[in-house]
Enzyme design. Structure first.
Site, PDB file in Angstrom:
ATOM      1  N   HIS A 311     -18.868  26.873  16.681  1.00 58.93           N
ATOM      2  CA  HIS A 311     -18.922  25.674  15.832  1.00 58.93           C
ATOM      3  C   HIS A 311     -19.945  24.710  16.413  1.00 58.93           C
ATOM      4  O   HIS A 311     -20.102  24.611  17.618  1.00 58.93           O
ATOM      5  CB  HIS A 311     -17.541  24.987  15.814  1.00 58.93           C
ATOM      6  CG  HIS A 311     -17.384  24.036  14.680  1.00 58.93           C
ATOM      7  ND1 HIS A 311     -17.847  22.743  14.723  1.00 58.93           N
ATOM      8  CD2 HIS A 311     -16.842  24.199  13.446  1.00 58.93           C
ATOM      9  CE1 HIS A 311     -17.582  22.143  13.577  1.00 58.93           C
ATOM     10  NE2 HIS A 311     -16.973  23.003  12.785  1.00 58.93           N
ATOM     11  N   ASP A 369     -12.180  29.308  10.036  1.00 65.77           N
ATOM     12  CA  ASP A 369     -12.381  30.448   9.136  1.00 65.77           C
ATOM     13  C   ASP A 369     -11.832  31.749   9.702  1.00 65.77           C
ATOM     14  O   ASP A 369     -11.785  32.754   9.011  1.00 65.77           O
ATOM     15  CB  ASP A 369     -13.875  30.604   8.843  1.00 65.77           C
ATOM     16  CG  ASP A 369     -14.393  29.402   8.085  1.00 65.77           C
ATOM     17  OD1 ASP A 369     -15.307  28.722   8.599  1.00 65.77           O
ATOM     18  OD2 ASP A 369     -13.856  29.110   7.006  1.00 65.77           O
TER      19      ASP A 369
HETATM   20  C1  SDX Z   1     -17.585  25.801   9.176  1.00 62.35           C
HETATM   21  O1  SDX Z   1     -19.991  21.749  10.621  1.00 62.35           O
HETATM   22  C2  SDX Z   1     -18.747  21.845  10.260  1.00 62.35           C
HETATM   23  O2  SDX Z   1     -17.918  20.976  10.463  1.00 62.35           O
HETATM   24  C3  SDX Z   1     -18.419  23.121   9.482  1.00 62.35           C
HETATM   25  C4  SDX Z   1     -16.945  23.384   9.165  1.00 62.35           C
HETATM   26  C5  SDX Z   1     -16.399  22.368   8.187  1.00 62.35           C
HETATM   27  O3  SDX Z   1     -15.167  22.184   8.170  1.00 62.35           O
HETATM   28  O4  SDX Z   1     -17.188  21.827   7.367  1.00 62.35           O
HETATM   29  O5  SDX Z   1     -16.187  23.317  10.371  1.00 62.35           O
HETATM   30  C6  SDX Z   1     -16.737  24.758   8.529  1.00 62.35           C
HETATM   31  O6  SDX Z   1     -18.676  26.018   8.715  1.00 62.35           O
HETATM   32  C7  SDX Z   1     -17.081  26.500  10.422  1.00 62.35           C
HETATM   33  C8  SDX Z   1     -18.156  27.482  11.022  1.00 62.35           C
HETATM   34  C9  SDX Z   1     -18.083  28.782  10.210  1.00 62.35           C
HETATM   35  N1  SDX Z   1     -19.205  29.678  10.586  1.00 62.35           N
HETATM   36  C10 SDX Z   1     -19.005  30.820  11.252  1.00 62.35           C
HETATM   37  O7  SDX Z   1     -17.909  31.170  11.723  1.00 62.35           O
HETATM   38  C11 SDX Z   1     -20.256  31.692  11.372  1.00 62.35           C
HETATM   39  C12 SDX Z   1     -20.400  32.184  12.822  1.00 62.35           C
HETATM   40  N2  SDX Z   1     -20.704  31.010  13.669  1.00 62.35           N
HETATM   41  C13 SDX Z   1     -22.116  30.786  13.972  1.00 62.35           C
HETATM   42  O8  SDX Z   1     -22.998  31.110  12.927  1.00 62.35           O
HETATM   43  C14 SDX Z   1     -22.345  29.435  14.668  1.00 62.35           C
HETATM   44  O9  SDX Z   1     -21.398  29.327  15.659  1.00 62.35           O
HETATM   45  C15 SDX Z   1     -22.352  28.150  13.854  1.00 62.35           C
HETATM   46  C16 SDX Z   1     -23.317  28.207  12.722  1.00 62.35           C
HETATM   47  C17 SDX Z   1     -20.994  27.857  13.341  1.00 62.35           C
HETATM   48  C18 SDX Z   1     -22.762  27.011  14.805  1.00 62.35           C
HETATM   49  O10 SDX Z   1     -24.028  27.283  15.218  1.00 62.35           O
HETATM   50  P1  SDX Z   1     -24.844  26.256  16.175  1.00 62.35           P
HETATM   51  O11 SDX Z   1     -24.033  25.096  16.564  1.00 62.35           O
HETATM   52  O12 SDX Z   1     -26.155  25.988  15.526  1.00 62.35           O
HETATM   53  O13 SDX Z   1     -24.985  27.087  17.471  1.00 62.35           O
HETATM   54  P2  SDX Z   1     -26.142  28.101  17.714  1.00 62.35           P
HETATM   55  O14 SDX Z   1     -26.361  28.939  16.478  1.00 62.35           O
HETATM   56  O15 SDX Z   1     -27.293  27.355  18.282  1.00 62.35           O
HETATM   57  O16 SDX Z   1     -25.455  29.029  18.793  1.00 62.35           O
HETATM   58  C19 SDX Z   1     -25.427  28.617  20.149  1.00 62.35           C
HETATM   59  C20 SDX Z   1     -25.420  29.908  20.927  1.00 62.35           C
HETATM   60  C21 SDX Z   1     -26.546  30.848  20.484  1.00 62.35           C
HETATM   61  O17 SDX Z   1     -26.914  31.629  21.599  1.00 62.35           O
HETATM   62  P3  SDX Z   1     -28.296  31.177  22.390  1.00 62.35           P
HETATM   63  O18 SDX Z   1     -29.401  31.135  21.358  1.00 62.35           O
HETATM   64  O19 SDX Z   1     -27.997  29.796  22.970  1.00 62.35           O
HETATM   65  O20 SDX Z   1     -28.472  32.249  23.423  1.00 62.35           O
HETATM   66  O21 SDX Z   1     -24.196  30.616  20.684  1.00 62.35           O
HETATM   67  C22 SDX Z   1     -24.481  31.864  20.041  1.00 62.35           C
HETATM   68  C23 SDX Z   1     -25.885  31.765  19.469  1.00 62.35           C
HETATM   69  O22 SDX Z   1     -26.490  33.053  19.439  1.00 62.35           O
HETATM   70  N3  SDX Z   1     -23.495  31.995  18.967  1.00 62.35           N
HETATM   71  C24 SDX Z   1     -22.826  33.098  18.690  1.00 62.35           C
HETATM   72  C25 SDX Z   1     -21.973  32.761  17.634  1.00 62.35           C
HETATM   73  N4  SDX Z   1     -22.139  31.474  17.311  1.00 62.35           N
HETATM   74  C26 SDX Z   1     -23.091  30.991  18.136  1.00 62.35           C
HETATM   75  N5  SDX Z   1     -22.865  34.344  19.225  1.00 62.35           N
HETATM   76  C27 SDX Z   1     -22.025  35.259  18.661  1.00 62.35           C
HETATM   77  N6  SDX Z   1     -21.169  35.010  17.637  1.00 62.35           N
HETATM   78  C28 SDX Z   1     -21.116  33.763  17.115  1.00 62.35           C
HETATM   79  N7  SDX Z   1     -20.264  33.495  16.113  1.00 62.35           N
END
Ligand code: SDX
Length: 435
Positions: A311, A369
């Site tokens: 998140h 989720d």
């Molecule tokens: C919702 O914003 C909100 O409030 C949203 C929400 C709401 O109520 O409105 O809470 C609802 O959207 C919840 C999130 C649902 N999405 C998912 O579950 C999809 C999977 N999650 C990821 O796509 C990700 O965690 C996000 C999009 C939710 C957050 O991404 P960020 O904050 O932009 O973090 P990032 O993509 O920069 O990731 C940071 C690191 C990265 O590694 P590095 O580049 O630093 O090496 O963490 C890794 C990412 O590769 N990473 C993951 C991961 N999520 C982040 N690695 C594996 N699996 C994951 N799920």
């Protein structure tokens, strides 16, 4: 909007021999902000913050999140207490008006919302323009936007009465449109709302009743549905809420703004994650295959991510996920589902991920989720309806944030700038001279 809490100190920016002071404002809780609205005029430079990871887009009094402590407050009330003791329409009233309703205010609000649940009869013909296999989110985005073609008498955003009528209409009609989208996709007749039912019971009946027999709402499932709506109601300046605020800042009518929010929520990185998480659990299939997927999630060269994990704000457990997990167990127990293979995979995946150094280092915890998909599937919803249910609940949050933005005297159209790295100015080349 009231003035921000007192300006406490300044931030100094130094570039070369020049330096500038920018005011710092403190909120009631949470991080302070540096007001850089005058930065470009003073320095000729922009800030640069793709994804807005360090940018506060507005001042708000609605929802507060502490990502490190796993805290979520709606108008100051902890989500755990609202989900435990209240109902969804009480949460709607709280988010819209800022205070918990008195018994008479609650009764009047329930009465008003209930009597706006029917949609214009021509909406049923509008829906029948979609292919039967249209994704319910496609239908919802289209039909919510179409509401502005049916309810012109509540699109003047300068009129507070019309703003409130439009707000009530959306809270009341999005469940009806959501149920219609589902019924249409399975070829069953639409079911009209019934005024004697509460909000969530009415929605379940519109989804699962058929004309051939009486439908009895299961009170445990209705309570679970209502709690799921409370958990999804609002969440600060997330992507879809920011979309609604930006659309609203141009003066677009509220129905169009909420349709824009629905469209943004659909993405798998946002509200589409519940559908994607369930598909991921089904693809993993058995606990034995989890290590293979955890390995892929860590692989920088693999775009695979564990859906339902991570998140932007919560770097600790998503407080909603804990309540969602409890609700999931209640629903499975009520339905007598003992050994749901998806739940087995989810529980083992959560256990592994919470002990894996990659997820600990990246602070990736289950988000709302992760468990919602298992719960909704057990309740009888197809995966294609999961994001629709998220949008249904989030409609009140979008509306509340939209109203707050419209009523902010300092509000102006949102118009970010950019770092331009494209071609510098060059002369046109006639076709005859192009190779
Ligand atoms: C919702 O914003 C909100 O409030 C949203 C929400 C709401 O109520 O409105 O809470 C609802 O959207 C919840 C999130 C649902 N999405 C998912 O579950 C999809 C999977 N999650 C990821 O796509 C990700 O965690 C996000 C999009 C939710 C957050 O991404 P960020 O904050 O932009 O973090 P990032 O993509 O920069 O990731 C940071 C690191 C990265 O590694 P590095 O580049 O630093 O090496 O963490 C890794 C990412 O590769 N990473 C993951 C991961 N999520 C982040 N690695 C594996 N699996 C994951 N799920």
């Amino acid at each position: 909007m009231d003035a921000k809490t007192a300006k406490t100190k300044n931030a100094k920016l130094t570039v070369g021999d020049n330096s500038w002071d920018f005011p710092i404002y403190d909120g009631t809780i949470g991080p302070s902000v540096i007001d850089i609205s005058k930065l470009y005029a003073a320095t000729g430079q922009f800030t640069y913050d793709p994804g807005f990871t360090s940018t506060g887009s507005c001042e708000s009094k609605i929802t507060y999140i502490d990502g490190d402590e796993g805290i979520l407050l709606y108008r100051g009330y902890p989500i755990e207490q609202l989900a435990e003791h209240g109902d969804f329409l009480e949460t709607c009233y709280l988010l819209l008006y800022g205070e918990l309703p008195t018994p008479s205010q609650k009764a009047e609000f329930d009465y008003t919302v209930t009597r706006h649940t029917m949609v214009h009869e021509q909406m049923s013909r509008f829906l029948q323009g979609f292919r039967r296999d249209a994704h319910p989110m496609a239908i919802l985005v289209g039909s919510v936007g179409a509401l502005s073609a049916f309810y012109h008498d509540s699109t003047d955003i300068s009129d507070p009465v019309q703003r409130m009528i439009a707000s009530i209409r959306m809270i009341a009609k999005v469940p009806t449109l959501s149920a219609m989208a589902y019924k249409y996709s399975i070829g069953q007749p639409f079911v009209y709302p019934k005024n004697e039912l509460d909000y969530s019971s009415n929605f379940l009946r519109m989804c699962f009743a058929v004309p051939c027999e009486e439908y009895k709402v299961n009170p445990v499932l209705a309570r679970a549905m209502d709690r799921i709506f409370i958990l999804h109601a609002d969440h600060e300046q997330n992507a879809s809420t920011s979309t609604v605020r930006l659309a609203g800042s141009s003066g677009a009518n509220p129905f169009a703004c909420i349709a824009a929010g629905c469209a943004c929520l659909w993405g798998p990185a946002h509200g589409g994650a519940n559908e994607a998480a369930l598909k991921m659990l089904a693809e993993i299939g058995t606990p034995e295959r989890i290590p293979e997927y955890v390995k892929r999630a860590k692989d920088k060269n693999d775009s695979f991510r564990l859906m339902g994990f991570g998140h932007r704000v919560y770097k600790n457990y998503d407080p909603r996920a804990k309540i969602m997990q409890k609700t999931c167990h209640e629903v499975l127990a009520e339905l007598g589902i003992k050994d749901d293979p998806l739940l087995d995979v989810a529980m083992e995946l959560e256990r592994i991920a919470l002990h894996d150094e990659y997820f600990i280092e990246k602070k990736l915890y289950p988000n709302i989720d992760f468990y919602s998909g298992i719960t909704l599937k057990a309740m009888g919803f197809p995966t294609t309806m999961f994001t629709v249910l998220f949008a249904l609940a989030r409609t009140v949050g979008w509306i509340g944030q939209w109203k707050e933005m419209i009523e902010d005297p300092n509000q102006k159209i949102g118009r970010p700038r950019q770092l331009y790295t494209g071609a510098t100015s060059r002369d046109y080349i006639p076709m005859s001279r192009r190779k």
